[in-house]
Design a protein around this motif. Structure first.
Motif, mmCIF file in Angstrom:
data_model
loop_
_atom_site.group_PDB
_atom_site.id
_atom_site.type_symbol
_atom_site.label_atom_id
_atom_site.label_comp_id
_atom_site.label_asym_id
_atom_site.label_seq_id
_atom_site.Cartn_x
_atom_site.Cartn_y
_atom_site.Cartn_z
ATOM 1 N N LEU A 38 0.813 -1.225 0.000
ATOM 2 C CA LEU A 38 0.000 0.000 0.000
ATOM 3 C C LEU A 38 0.844 1.273 0.000
ATOM 4 O O LEU A 38 0.434 2.294 -0.539
ATOM 5 C CB LEU A 38 -0.957 0.019 1.192
ATOM 6 C CG LEU A 38 -2.319 -0.606 0.962
ATOM 7 C CD1 LEU A 38 -3.130 -0.593 2.252
ATOM 8 C CD2 LEU A 38 -3.074 0.074 -0.157
ATOM 9 N N TYR A 39 2.011 1.206 0.586
ATOM 10 C CA TYR A 39 2.900 2.371 0.611
ATOM 11 C C TYR A 39 3.086 2.954 -0.789
ATOM 12 O O TYR A 39 3.105 4.169 -0.976
ATOM 13 C CB TYR A 39 4.265 1.987 1.204
ATOM 14 C CG TYR A 39 5.327 3.017 0.914
ATOM 15 C CD1 TYR A 39 5.372 4.211 1.623
ATOM 16 C CD2 TYR A 39 6.272 2.811 -0.089
ATOM 17 C CE1 TYR A 39 6.334 5.174 1.352
ATOM 18 C CE2 TYR A 39 7.237 3.772 -0.369
ATOM 19 C CZ TYR A 39 7.267 4.947 0.347
ATOM 20 O OH TYR A 39 8.209 5.896 0.066
ATOM 21 N N TRP A 40 3.214 2.078 -1.788
ATOM 22 C CA TRP A 40 3.538 2.518 -3.147
ATOM 23 C C TRP A 40 2.368 3.224 -3.829
ATOM 24 O O TRP A 40 2.550 3.862 -4.860
ATOM 25 C CB TRP A 40 4.037 1.341 -3.977
ATOM 26 C CG TRP A 40 5.329 0.822 -3.418
ATOM 27 C CD1 TRP A 40 5.498 -0.295 -2.659
ATOM 28 C CD2 TRP A 40 6.611 1.431 -3.540
ATOM 29 N NE1 TRP A 40 6.814 -0.418 -2.305
ATOM 30 C CE2 TRP A 40 7.520 0.623 -2.836
ATOM 31 C CE3 TRP A 40 7.082 2.584 -4.169
ATOM 32 C CZ2 TRP A 40 8.870 0.925 -2.747
ATOM 33 C CZ3 TRP A 40 8.427 2.880 -4.084
ATOM 34 C CH2 TRP A 40 9.306 2.062 -3.380
ATOM 35 N N GLU A 41 1.173 3.147 -3.261
ATOM 36 C CA GLU A 41 0.029 3.850 -3.840
ATOM 37 C C GLU A 41 0.148 5.367 -3.680
ATOM 38 O O GLU A 41 -0.428 6.119 -4.443
ATOM 39 C CB GLU A 41 -1.288 3.359 -3.220
ATOM 40 C CG GLU A 41 -1.638 1.931 -3.579
ATOM 41 C CD GLU A 41 -1.839 1.692 -5.067
ATOM 42 O OE1 GLU A 41 -2.364 2.588 -5.756
ATOM 43 O OE2 GLU A 41 -1.460 0.607 -5.541
ATOM 44 N N THR A 42 0.891 5.792 -2.666
ATOM 45 C CA THR A 42 1.078 7.230 -2.441
ATOM 46 C C THR A 42 2.558 7.607 -2.373
ATOM 47 O O THR A 42 2.898 8.742 -2.028
ATOM 48 C CB THR A 42 0.386 7.671 -1.135
ATOM 49 O OG1 THR A 42 0.907 6.895 -0.052
ATOM 50 C CG2 THR A 42 -1.125 7.492 -1.228
ATOM 51 N N ALA A 43 3.428 6.690 -2.685
ATOM 52 C CA ALA A 43 4.872 6.928 -2.568
ATOM 53 C C ALA A 43 5.355 8.087 -3.433
ATOM 54 O O ALA A 43 6.338 8.739 -3.091
ATOM 55 C CB ALA A 43 5.640 5.660 -2.917
ATOM 56 N N ASP A 44 4.652 8.360 -4.529
ATOM 57 C CA ASP A 44 5.093 9.445 -5.412
ATOM 58 C C ASP A 44 5.016 10.806 -4.720
ATOM 59 O O ASP A 44 5.556 11.796 -5.218
ATOM 60 C CB ASP A 44 4.309 9.446 -6.715
ATOM 61 C CG ASP A 44 2.810 9.489 -6.533
ATOM 62 O OD1 ASP A 44 2.323 9.446 -5.386
ATOM 63 O OD2 ASP A 44 2.110 9.550 -7.563
ATOM 64 N N GLN A 45 4.380 10.866 -3.564
ATOM 65 C CA GLN A 45 4.305 12.108 -2.786
ATOM 66 C C GLN A 45 5.486 12.247 -1.823
ATOM 67 O O GLN A 45 5.643 13.267 -1.171
ATOM 68 C CB GLN A 45 2.990 12.164 -2.010
ATOM 69 C CG GLN A 45 1.775 12.143 -2.911
ATOM 70 C CD GLN A 45 0.488 11.890 -2.148
ATOM 71 O OE1 GLN A 45 0.417 12.080 -0.949
ATOM 72 N NE2 GLN A 45 -0.544 11.453 -2.855
ATOM 73 N N ASP A 46 6.311 11.208 -1.733
ATOM 74 C CA ASP A 46 7.460 11.208 -0.840
ATOM 75 C C ASP A 46 8.630 11.921 -1.532
ATOM 76 O O ASP A 46 9.159 11.424 -2.524
ATOM 77 C CB ASP A 46 7.839 9.756 -0.507
ATOM 78 C CG ASP A 46 8.978 9.634 0.482
ATOM 79 O OD1 ASP A 46 9.727 10.621 0.693
ATOM 80 O OD2 ASP A 46 9.142 8.543 1.046
ATOM 81 N N PRO A 47 9.055 13.081 -1.034
ATOM 82 C CA PRO A 47 10.110 13.840 -1.696
ATOM 83 C C PRO A 47 11.484 13.169 -1.651
ATOM 84 O O PRO A 47 12.390 13.552 -2.388
ATOM 85 C CB PRO A 47 10.128 15.175 -0.938
ATOM 86 C CG PRO A 47 9.517 14.884 0.382
ATOM 87 C CD PRO A 47 8.558 13.744 0.167
ATOM 88 N N SER A 48 11.644 12.141 -0.812
ATOM 89 C CA SER A 48 12.951 11.489 -0.709
ATOM 90 C C SER A 48 13.175 10.413 -1.776
ATOM 91 O O SER A 48 14.279 9.895 -1.896
ATOM 92 C CB SER A 48 13.114 10.868 0.684
ATOM 93 O OG SER A 48 12.246 9.751 0.835
ATOM 94 N N LEU A 49 12.137 10.090 -2.564
ATOM 95 C CA LEU A 49 12.301 9.058 -3.583
ATOM 96 C C LEU A 49 13.157 9.562 -4.734
ATOM 97 O O LEU A 49 13.033 10.703 -5.169
ATOM 98 C CB LEU A 49 10.944 8.606 -4.134
ATOM 99 C CG LEU A 49 10.021 7.848 -3.189
ATOM 100 C CD1 LEU A 49 8.821 7.314 -3.951
ATOM 101 C CD2 LEU A 49 10.727 6.723 -2.481
ATOM 102 N N ASP A 50 13.994 8.666 -5.256
ATOM 103 C CA ASP A 50 14.809 9.023 -6.414
ATOM 104 C C ASP A 50 14.035 8.702 -7.695
ATOM 105 O O ASP A 50 12.907 8.187 -7.650
ATOM 106 C CB ASP A 50 16.166 8.320 -6.376
ATOM 107 C CG ASP A 50 16.071 6.798 -6.425
ATOM 108 O OD1 ASP A 50 15.073 6.248 -6.935
ATOM 109 O OD2 ASP A 50 17.019 6.142 -5.947
ATOM 110 N N ASP A 51 14.619 8.993 -8.832
ATOM 111 C CA ASP A 51 13.938 8.797 -10.113
ATOM 112 C C ASP A 51 13.563 7.342 -10.359
ATOM 113 O O ASP A 51 12.487 7.052 -10.885
ATOM 114 C CB ASP A 51 14.799 9.321 -11.268
ATOM 115 C CG ASP A 51 14.893 10.837 -11.289
ATOM 116 O OD1 ASP A 51 14.038 11.497 -10.649
ATOM 117 O OD2 ASP A 51 15.816 11.356 -11.947
#
Length: 187
Positions: A57-70
């Protein structure tokens, strides 16, 4: 016809989760993560049990996490758009591009195989995979073997009394010493 694949990270002694419920030893390095992203591109649908669904479920909103890389943002976009079918007797609703299964595992696989489209049907979760294996529904086993012994937990391979002949299709060793093994069920 679309293949049904079972792919997960596994310890050398055969477990997807250790005896304490942990799987922190499966965190992929950049090379393995890129490989899983490429594998995800080949999928047309993903079948999940409740526990794996809740973990993902984390990955459903992970794109809002500013720490993610490309690379993580790319995988997130692939995962979010991938159709998912969740098998649960306790959930009443699911999020994102997912739906609760309305039929048995065999019925859902038959339905997905009959639909137009491309891409494999992936099964995630050892319990769900065990049910599929017992019914002879898995076409390929794909194990990402980590060089660790966890000593128990949830096994990757289903425990049943049926012999299954396999043909080695592909192997790959990563710089992190993780080994990918892809086997096709011979029928």
């Amino acid at each position: 016809m679309r293949d049904v694949t079972y792919a997960m990270s596994v310890s050398l002694d055969g477990y997807v989760v250790g005896p304490d419920g942990g799987f922190d030893w499966t965190v992929p390095d950049e090379e393995v993560f890129r490989f899983w992203t490429d594998e995800t591109r080949q999928l047309g649908a993903h079948l999940l049990g409740r526990r794996l669904y809740e973990t993902m479920l984390y990955w459903e909103t992970a794109d809002q996490d500013p720490s993610l890389d490309d690379a993580q943002l790319e995988w997130t976009a692939l995962w979010k758009s991938l159709p998912k079918v969740v098998f649960s007797t306790t959930l009443s609703a699911v999020q994102g591009n997912a739906r609760l299964a309305t039929g048995s595992l065999a019925e859902e696989i038959e339905r997905l195989r009959a639909e137009p489209g491309e891409g494999d049907i992936a099964i995630g979760g050892a319990t769900l995979a065990a049910e599929a294996a017992a019914s002879g529904l898995i076409d390929e086993y794909r194990a990402m073997v980590y060089p660790v012994l966890v000593g128990g937990g949830i096994p990757f391979f289903p425990q049943h009394e049926r012999r299954v002949e396999l043909e080695l299709v592909e192997t790959r060793t990563f710089n992190s010493r993780v080994v990918y093994l892809r086997h096709r069920v011979t029928r």
